[in-house]
Scaffold this motif. Structure first.
Motif, short mmCIF file in Angstrom:
data_model
loop_
_atom_site.label_atom_id
_atom_site.label_comp_id
_atom_site.label_asym_id
_atom_site.label_seq_id
_atom_site.Cartn_x
_atom_site.Cartn_y
_atom_site.Cartn_z
N GLY A 143 0.83 -1.21 0.00
CA GLY A 143 0.00 0.00 0.00
C GLY A 143 0.85 1.25 0.00
N LYS A 144 1.86 1.26 0.85
CA LYS A 144 2.74 2.44 0.93
C LYS A 144 3.44 2.69 -0.40
N ARG A 145 3.94 1.59 -1.00
CA ARG A 145 4.67 1.74 -2.25
C ARG A 145 3.77 2.32 -3.34
N LEU A 146 2.55 1.79 -3.42
CA LEU A 146 1.62 2.28 -4.45
C LEU A 146 1.25 3.74 -4.19
N LYS A 147 1.02 4.08 -2.92
CA LYS A 147 0.67 5.47 -2.60
C LYS A 147 1.80 6.41 -2.98
N LYS A 148 3.02 5.95 -2.75
CA LYS A 148 4.17 6.77 -3.11
C LYS A 148 4.25 6.94 -4.63
N LEU A 149 4.01 5.82 -5.32
CA LEU A 149 4.11 5.82 -6.79
C LEU A 149 3.05 6.70 -7.43
N LEU A 150 1.83 6.63 -6.89
CA LEU A 150 0.70 7.31 -7.52
C LEU A 150 0.39 8.66 -6.89
N GLY A 151 0.88 8.88 -5.71
CA GLY A 151 0.43 10.01 -4.91
C GLY A 151 -0.72 9.54 -4.03
N ALA A 152 -0.65 9.90 -2.76
CA ALA A 152 -1.62 9.38 -1.80
C ALA A 152 -3.04 9.82 -2.15
N ASP A 153 -3.17 11.04 -2.68
CA ASP A 153 -4.52 11.55 -2.98
C ASP A 153 -5.12 10.84 -4.19
N VAL A 154 -4.31 10.64 -5.23
CA VAL A 154 -4.79 9.91 -6.40
C VAL A 154 -5.21 8.50 -6.00
N PHE A 155 -4.37 7.86 -5.20
CA PHE A 155 -4.68 6.51 -4.72
C PHE A 155 -6.04 6.49 -4.03
N ALA A 156 -6.20 7.37 -3.04
CA ALA A 156 -7.44 7.39 -2.27
C ALA A 156 -8.64 7.72 -3.16
N ASP A 157 -8.47 8.70 -4.04
CA ASP A 157 -9.57 9.08 -4.94
C ASP A 157 -9.99 7.91 -5.82
N THR A 158 -9.00 7.19 -6.31
CA THR A 158 -9.30 6.07 -7.20
C THR A 158 -10.10 5.01 -6.46
N VAL A 159 -9.65 4.68 -5.26
CA VAL A 159 -10.37 3.68 -4.47
C VAL A 159 -11.80 4.16 -4.20
N THR A 160 -11.94 5.41 -3.83
CA THR A 160 -13.28 5.95 -3.55
C THR A 160 -14.18 5.85 -4.77
N LYS A 161 -13.64 6.24 -5.92
CA LYS A 161 -14.42 6.17 -7.16
C LYS A 161 -14.86 4.74 -7.44
N ILE A 162 -13.92 3.83 -7.33
CA ILE A 162 -14.23 2.42 -7.63
C ILE A 162 -15.29 1.90 -6.67
N ARG A 163 -15.16 2.27 -5.39
CA ARG A 163 -16.15 1.81 -4.43
C ARG A 163 -17.53 2.38 -4.76
N GLY A 164 -17.54 3.62 -5.22
CA GLY A 164 -18.81 4.22 -5.62
C GLY A 164 -19.46 3.44 -6.75
N VAL A 165 -18.68 3.07 -7.74
CA VAL A 165 -19.22 2.30 -8.86
C VAL A 165 -19.71 0.94 -8.38
N ARG A 166 -18.91 0.31 -7.53
CA ARG A 166 -19.32 -0.99 -7.00
C ARG A 166 -20.67 -0.88 -6.29
N ALA A 167 -20.81 0.14 -5.47
CA ALA A 167 -22.06 0.30 -4.71
C ALA A 167 -23.23 0.54 -5.65
N ALA A 168 -23.00 1.35 -6.69
CA ALA A 168 -24.08 1.66 -7.63
C ALA A 168 -24.51 0.42 -8.41
N LEU A 169 -23.58 -0.49 -8.62
CA LEU A 169 -23.90 -1.69 -9.41
C LEU A 169 -24.56 -2.77 -8.56
N LYS A 170 -24.50 -2.61 -7.27
CA LYS A 170 -24.99 -3.70 -6.41
C LYS A 170 -26.51 -3.77 -6.35
#
Lengths: 164, 164
Positions: free
Chosen positions: B137-164
């Motif tokens: 997790g740390k490595r990916l956050k460093k690679l992508l930027g912590a904010d991009v990482f978190a935003d991406t996860v949030t977006k994906i979770r939103g889509v998952r919830a909408a599809l459920k």
DNA sequence: CATATATGATTGCATAGCTAACGATTTTTA
DNA sequence: TAAAAATCGTTAGCTATGCAATCATATATG
């Protein structure tokens, strides 16, 4: 000034709420891998419904769409376009071949390569296959909101590029 | 005022550029399914490296982490937690059982259910397994930027919830 | 209370993905 | 030009996933 008893009660309540909040979320809520693979499975189901009338699974349908879009690509070019390994491409193409939807032609300039072309029945499916795909896209955009949809795709592409 | 020849030349250039722009991107660039499944495969590789020292694949490791986090869950609860089907859970647990990492105990209150517990060797891995996960997790956050990482996860979770 | 229905786990069968290894061909290099 | 290295497609073997069907057990219903 509040008395010690009141303070203690409130603290107890707050701690209890925090514990509940932690437990409401599940362990992998903030994990990119977990959420990505889960979403991939959900989307697989959505697209499977859309391609069912064509008797194609989503991977088969996407491969065929790429072939219809650019007939004559080499197998390794198709594998690259779909970001799958060459063995996976071989087997997916075997599947489309068995359904009579593609044919392999030996490359003239290089005896190792095979160019992939759609057959007439596949070409006949081209329009309706693309139409079905557009419909899924539209439905998802309506469900999620077009901006959320586009933002999500952009974010995911950003991560993919960073990982490459 | 520009003459007709100049206008024609410019139009030709502009159209050519547009065509090039369309062809630079690939056909599925804006497809959520395509990008999600592709990212899932890329992330699978990243996590596979992290869990290799434990002789665990990513699905096995995530399942074991869930078991270590909440020992005694029923199989169907684990399947729900990981958003996989019950047959898939059965087989993944068979794998962990074969490695001596979990044991199944018959539920006392319901003869159909099986509660899943980690064995001592699994418990011994708990800390280092979580540590390895944090590192990824740390490595990916460093690679992508912590904010991009978190935003991406949030977006994906939103889509998952909408599809459920 | 007996039968029908629902639920949890498993098994059978299928698809899709990967790496490793191999044969055939092409390209590079010594 | 002969040998080494690289490339393309395939095959072998593995994991992960799902659906459909089955078995055993609980629950609901008549």
């Amino acid at each position: 000034m509040i008395d010690a008893n009141t303070a203690h009660r409130w603290l107890t309540i707050i701690v209890a709420l925090l514990i509940i909040m932690i437990y409401i979320g599940s362990m992998f809520d903030h994990c990119l891998y977990f959420n990505t693979t889960a979403l991939a499975r959900q989307l697989e189901g959505e697209w499977a419904k859309a391609f069912e009338p064509f008797d194609l699974t989503p991977p088969q349908a996407f491969l065929l769409r790429a072939i219809l879009d650019q007939p004559g690509l080499m197998q390794y070019e198709l594998a690259n376009a779909l970001t799958i390994s060459r063995p996976t491409a071989t087997r997916a193409l075997d599947g489309l071949k068995a359904k009579g939807l593609i044919e392999r032609r030996n490359s003239e300039r290089d005896g190792r390569e095979q160019a992939i072309f759609p057959t007439a029945p596949a070409i006949a499916m081209h329009t309706s296959l693309n139409e079905a795909s557009v419909q899924v896209g539209k439905r998802l955009k309506k469900l999620l909101g077009a901006d959320v949809f586009a933002d999500t795709v952009t974010k995911i592409r950003g991560v993919r590029a960073a990982l490459k």
